[in-house]
Structures are given as C-alpha cells and as structure tokens.
Design an enzyme around this catalytic site. Structure first.
Site, PDB file in Angstrom:
ATOM      1  N   GLU A  76      33.300 -30.391  46.275  1.00 40.94           N
ATOM      2  CA  GLU A  76      34.609 -29.393  46.238  1.00 40.94           C
ATOM      3  C   GLU A  76      35.799 -29.700  47.612  1.00 40.94           C
ATOM      4  O   GLU A  76      35.509 -28.762  48.568  1.00 40.94           O
ATOM      5  CB  GLU A  76      33.446 -27.706  46.556  1.00 40.94           C
ATOM      6  CG  GLU A  76      32.649 -27.813  44.840  1.00 40.94           C
ATOM      7  CD  GLU A  76      32.414 -26.429  45.608  1.00 40.94           C
ATOM      8  OE1 GLU A  76      32.273 -25.530  46.137  1.00 40.94           O
ATOM      9  OE2 GLU A  76      31.994 -25.503  44.099  1.00 40.94           O
ATOM     10  N   GLU A 133      28.700 -28.299  38.249  1.00 43.93           N
ATOM     11  CA  GLU A 133      27.731 -26.503  39.201  1.00 43.93           C
ATOM     12  C   GLU A 133      28.131 -25.608  38.154  1.00 43.93           C
ATOM     13  O   GLU A 133      28.960 -25.363  38.122  1.00 43.93           O
ATOM     14  CB  GLU A 133      28.074 -26.499  40.440  1.00 43.93           C
ATOM     15  CG  GLU A 133      27.388 -27.294  41.179  1.00 43.93           C
ATOM     16  CD  GLU A 133      28.181 -26.370  42.699  1.00 43.93           C
ATOM     17  OE1 GLU A 133      28.261 -25.810  42.450  1.00 43.93           O
ATOM     18  OE2 GLU A 133      27.172 -27.794  43.743  1.00 43.93           O
TER      19      GLU A 133
END
Length: 581
Positions: free
Chosen positions: A157, A233
């Site tokens: 991320e 995710e």
C-alpha cells in the site's frame, strides 16, 4: 519445477489458473493450529494461502533473528505445500496489518533522523541486512524450485504513504538480487492517486478493497496493461480499537455478492480468512484526530473466528467458490474444543513498586529518555525522581511523551494522562513533602502502523518533564518489557490502588481453548504460563482474552495479570465462549 507467469492471466506451467486465496498470518496463530486453519481454507475451495512477514518479530533486536515456533515461516510454507496449497508471500519491510509499527522493528527509532520507507540510506541498509537473512528462508520454496510460492509482493500500500519510485525500485532490486524469481505484485487502494504512487514497472498492480468490485476493478484495469485483475486484500470485516463501542462486522450479503463478482472478473485474496490474535504487545494503532490502539483480538469478522470456528460467512463463501472451483472433501485432523475452567481467585499479589528491582534495573539520567534510547522496544517504563526543590505539586507536563502516563506521588495515583492530554499542562494543586517520590509509569499502547505518524513513535518520555513551570532533572528509569514475569517477587508488599501483579493457579485435566474474562479489572496485560496473551482494558469492546489450548498443560497452570489502574476485584473467570464485544 514450475513456471508461474503473468500475461493476460496467471499461468502455471502454461495453463491458466484462478487464484482463490485466503490470508492466514502464521505469527497470529499458535503453530499447533496451523494445519487446522489451512485444512479449513482448502475445504472452502481456496487453492492459495497468503501471509505477511513481520520484520519486527523476526529481528526483534538488530542482528538477532528468530524463525522458531510461531515464527517458523518455512514450517508454515512446508505445511501449505503438504496440503496442496499455493503460497503468496508479502515480505515487505512494512506490512501495516494493524500490527505494531506496521511490522517495522522498534529499534529503528533509536537512530536520530531515521526516515522510513523512502530512499534514505540507513533505512535501506537495515532492509538489505534483513533480506540477506530472510530471503534465503523463502527463495528455496518458490515454484521455480519445486515449492508452492507463486507470487511475492514489493512493499505494501505504498501509494497511501508516499511516491518515491526510487525506493520501490531499490526494494525490488534487493529482492531480485536475493534470489526472488517468481512474479512480483504491488497492492494499493483502487484509486488513481494510490496506484500512481505505488505502481512499479515489472510488478503487477493489484487492489485492496472490500466493496464495489466492478467499479474498483474498472479503475485497476487502467493500470494492469492487459494483465489480470486481482484484489489482494478483499476486506471481509474490519478491526476493533479500544473504546470503539462494539465489535466491527461486515455486511455479509453485500460481501457474498462482491466475492462472486471478483471471481467472475478476476482473482482474490480474502482478508482475513482467519484474523487470529495480537499476542503480547503486538497490536498496532492508528492516528488521525486521536490515538486509536487496536484491541488484542484480531477476529476481524473473518471467515473463521479468532479461535478457528467455522462461521456462516464460511458457508456462504464456500457456496460462491463452488461455482468456480471443485470443492474438496476433507476431514479436519485437529481436534479442538472449548473449555470453561471456572472462577479463579488471586493467590498472590504484589505492587510494582515493591518488586521493581527484581524485574528491572534502573538507569540514572539528568533528563528522561525514551524506551528506544534505553534499548527497550515494548511494554512499560517507569520514571522515578524526588521532588527535591518543590514545595508542592501544582502543575505537570510531559514533553515528547507517548502514549499513556499513570502519575503516582508517594505511591498514590494522582493523575492519568493519555494521548492528547500529554500535549498540555495538567493542574494538580497537590501538597507534597520535600523529597517526595514521584513515579511516572508510561505505557506503549502499540505504535502507529499507518501514515506519517509512524516517524513520531518513540515511546515513554523523549524530551523532559516540566513541574511547576520548570524542567525537572535527575531521573531513574526502569524499563519494563515484562518479558520476565517469572522474576516477580510475590513475597513483597502489596499496596492497594497501585499498579500491581496478581497470580492465579488452576489445574487442568482436559486441555481446551478458553477465554479469560476480566470483568471488574481496569487495564493491563495477562500472562499464561509465561506467555503474554495480550492487553485488557475495561473500556472494551473486547471483554475476554483468547487462550489457545496449546498454551496450557495438564496439571498446574499459572496466570499472572499486571494491572495499572488499581482496579482489581481479585477474581477472573476462564469461560468456554468468547466475548469480543
């Protein structure tokens, strides 16, 4: 030996393969239960397991590495292969994961000027030295060498954090130089600003999100250059922080639809398949307008509960996956039961100040120093001084302090300061004898795991203590990582209303999972046969702490509670059901 390629799809030995993966963090589950969790993953129809790797657990002290027990990553991968599962490994220095400091080791903060996750030489040198030990544990398990590992991730991320492309390229270079041969991916929020900051040539961009699959994949498609679409995710629930009012739960009906659409259009990693537990002091925190430390349970409203029970979500997901994959018939090989062991009374108790010298060694300093500067990573630290120039205790302010302070004057709790209360002066207006003893017990509530606050995470007191308007000098500092509770001397004095240790003993004939009910207790942490099972706090939402059966033994067992607020009813209960709020 196999080849795994990324073209318009994922291909294993030239044949297209749909990745149906679930996240299982080996470091949040006792190893005796790994097989059970992976068998249930496969039975649901998944063909892959995904895991982060927490740098701060594997290298708790610089140059000292651990890969045993709950940290046996090779054993976890070996078991996955034995069960016929592929593996996705995410060995980024940073993992987020609602984990202490996002998985970065606390000792990085001992260095002045440390900059994290950018092209900063000292940080990258530490990463390189870590990878020289970690990657040889992983690379032999790649599919190119006959193992089950098919993908690895570069950073995590990153587009949410920064946009230093040179840093990402350096991490990729270290991985390739370290023998990583399988394809690489990045994972970011499914937004242009995140994908632009986190993408890396030669690595497939993937997305992290929990809803609006078609829209999110539509955005992601603009970045994959014709490659496959994957949600790395798929958030099926959410995490809890202390005081949030109740356990967070996802919308099952919407989640089922999103999973179906995800498998229709691409590939998925379910986050989390099982969340597990933030044992010890390993919970992370977030910081937006205020500090929000996460609870001990990482149940996450996942597909399996914290203790591995099958949920309605599991059954519904299995139905969806059955449209896209053959569901195997499996018998689960690990017998797991829940047990209640009843109410326990404390058989011994002692105040922290009474046993301080048996569990810590004081270090004198003219000014207070943070945990990190004293070589401590986690837990508590006590700062002690005498009020040798004061006539009373009118005002106090702690500068450069994190996260929570219990202030005691001659063994009497006079104030508790938490988070933003530490940013301003507190008026006390208390009489104090000359040379009164002042103790400040500081707690590291869990370092922030997301965003710029990560670089401001020294714990304890890192600047000074101001008393009655001036800086107060000369302190004795007692690090309390509480990794030696066997040294607590219960023969010493107990002072009601002060931070203290409480010991409970119980006998076990049949071992099972159980849950420690801390009703009536204030705040602290608990140890089962020396193992730190995590924090408790009366503000909830979590009301019971999970104790996996493998932590118990037949015969006599011991529980030690450390409680900091002086709220101690004297009994706890070991219940057969969880209560996470």
């Amino acid at each position: 030996m196999s080849t795994f390629e990324i073209r318009d799809n994922f291909y294993l030995d030239g044949e297209p393969v749909r990745i149906i993966s679930g996240a299982v963090h080996y470091f949040r589950i006792v190893p005796q239960y790994w097989r059970d969790r992976l068998e249930k993953l496969k039975s649901m129809g998944c063909n892959t397991v995904e895991t982060y790797i927490p740098w701060n657990m594997h290298e708790q002290e610089k140059g000292q590495f651990r890969f045993q027990g709950m940290l046996d990553i090779e054993g976890f991968i070996r078991l996955a292969r034995e069960l016929g599962l592929y593996v996705i490994v995410r060995p980024s220095p940073y993992i987020c994961a609602e984990w202490e400091f996002g998985g970065l080791p606390a000792w990085l903060l001992r260095e002045d000027g440390m900059r994290l996750r950018v092209s900063y030489g000292p940080f990258l040198r530490h990463v390189e030295e870590y990878y020289k030990v970690l990657l040889p544990k992983l690379t032999p398990w790649q599919c190119t060498k006959g193992g089950p590992v098919i993908l690895m991730q570069v950073e995590n991320e990153y587009g949410y954090y920064a946009n230093d492309r040179g840093y990402l390229e350096e991490i990729r270079k270290l991985m390739r130089r370290g023998g990583v041969e399988v394809p690489l991916v990045t994972s970011d929020g499914p937004f242009p600003e995140s994908l632009n900051g986190g993408k890396l040539p030669g690595a497939l961009p993937t997305g992290n999100f929990g809803s609006r699959t078609e829209e999110r994949f539509g955005t992601l498609r603009q970045y994959t250059e014709g490659g496959p679409l994957m949600c790395t995710e798929f958030w099926v629930g959410w995490f809890d922080h202390w005081g949030n009012g109740g356990h967070m739960r996802g919308n099952l009906e919407e989640s089922v639809k999103d999973l179906d659409k995800m498998l229709e259009l691409g590939h998925v990693n379910i986050y989390m398949f099982e969340g597990g537990t933030n044992f010890g002091f390993m919970n992370g925190s977030n910081y937006y307008d205020e500090l929000t430390p996460d609870v001990t349970s990482y149940d996450y409203d996942a597909v399996l509960t914290e203790d591995g029970r099958i949920t309605e979500k599991y059954r519904r997901y299995r139905e969806v996956i059955g449209k896209y994959a053959v569901l195997p018939e499996m018998e689960f090989s690990t017998e797991i039961r829940r047990k209640s062991y009843g109410t326990l009374e404390a058989c011994e108790k002692v105040s922290l100040v009474s046993t301080l010298d048996s569990i810590s060694k004081g270090t004198e300093s003219v000014w207070p120093q943070s945990m990190e500067r004293l070589g401590q990573n986690y837990g508590y630290i006590l700062y002690r001084t005498t009020l040798h120039t004061e006539e009373n205790l009118e005002k106090i302010r702690l500068w450069g302090a994190n996260d929570r302070a219990d202030i005691l004057l001659d063994d009497k709790l006079v104030a508790t300061l938490y988070d933003r209360e530490l940013l301003k002066e507190r008026e006390l207006n208390l009489p104090a004898r000359r040379d009164a003893r002042l103790d400040i017990l500081m707690e590291n509530m869990g370092r922030v795991n997301f965003g710029p606050y990560m670089e401001r995470q020294r714990k304890g007191i890192d600047q000074c203590v101001q008393i009655n308007g001036h800086m107060h000098n000369h302190w004795v500092q007692y690090p309390l990582p509480l990794d030696n509770v066997d040294k607590v001397d219960f023969d010493r004095e107990y002072l009601p209303g002060t931070p203290a240790f409480y010991r409970f003993v119980f006998n076990v004939e049949e071992i099972g999972d159980t849950f420690l009910d801390f009703e009536g207790w204030g705040k602290g942490c608990a140890f089962v046969n020396g193992f730190n099972i995590g924090r408790f706090w009366e503000i909830g939402p979590q009301k019971r702490l999970y104790i996996p059966g493998p932590l118990l033994r037949e015969g006599e067992n011991e529980i030690i509670l450390f409680e900091t607020e002086g709220k101690a009813p004297g009994t706890i209960a070991l219940q057969g059901e969880p209560d996470i709020g």
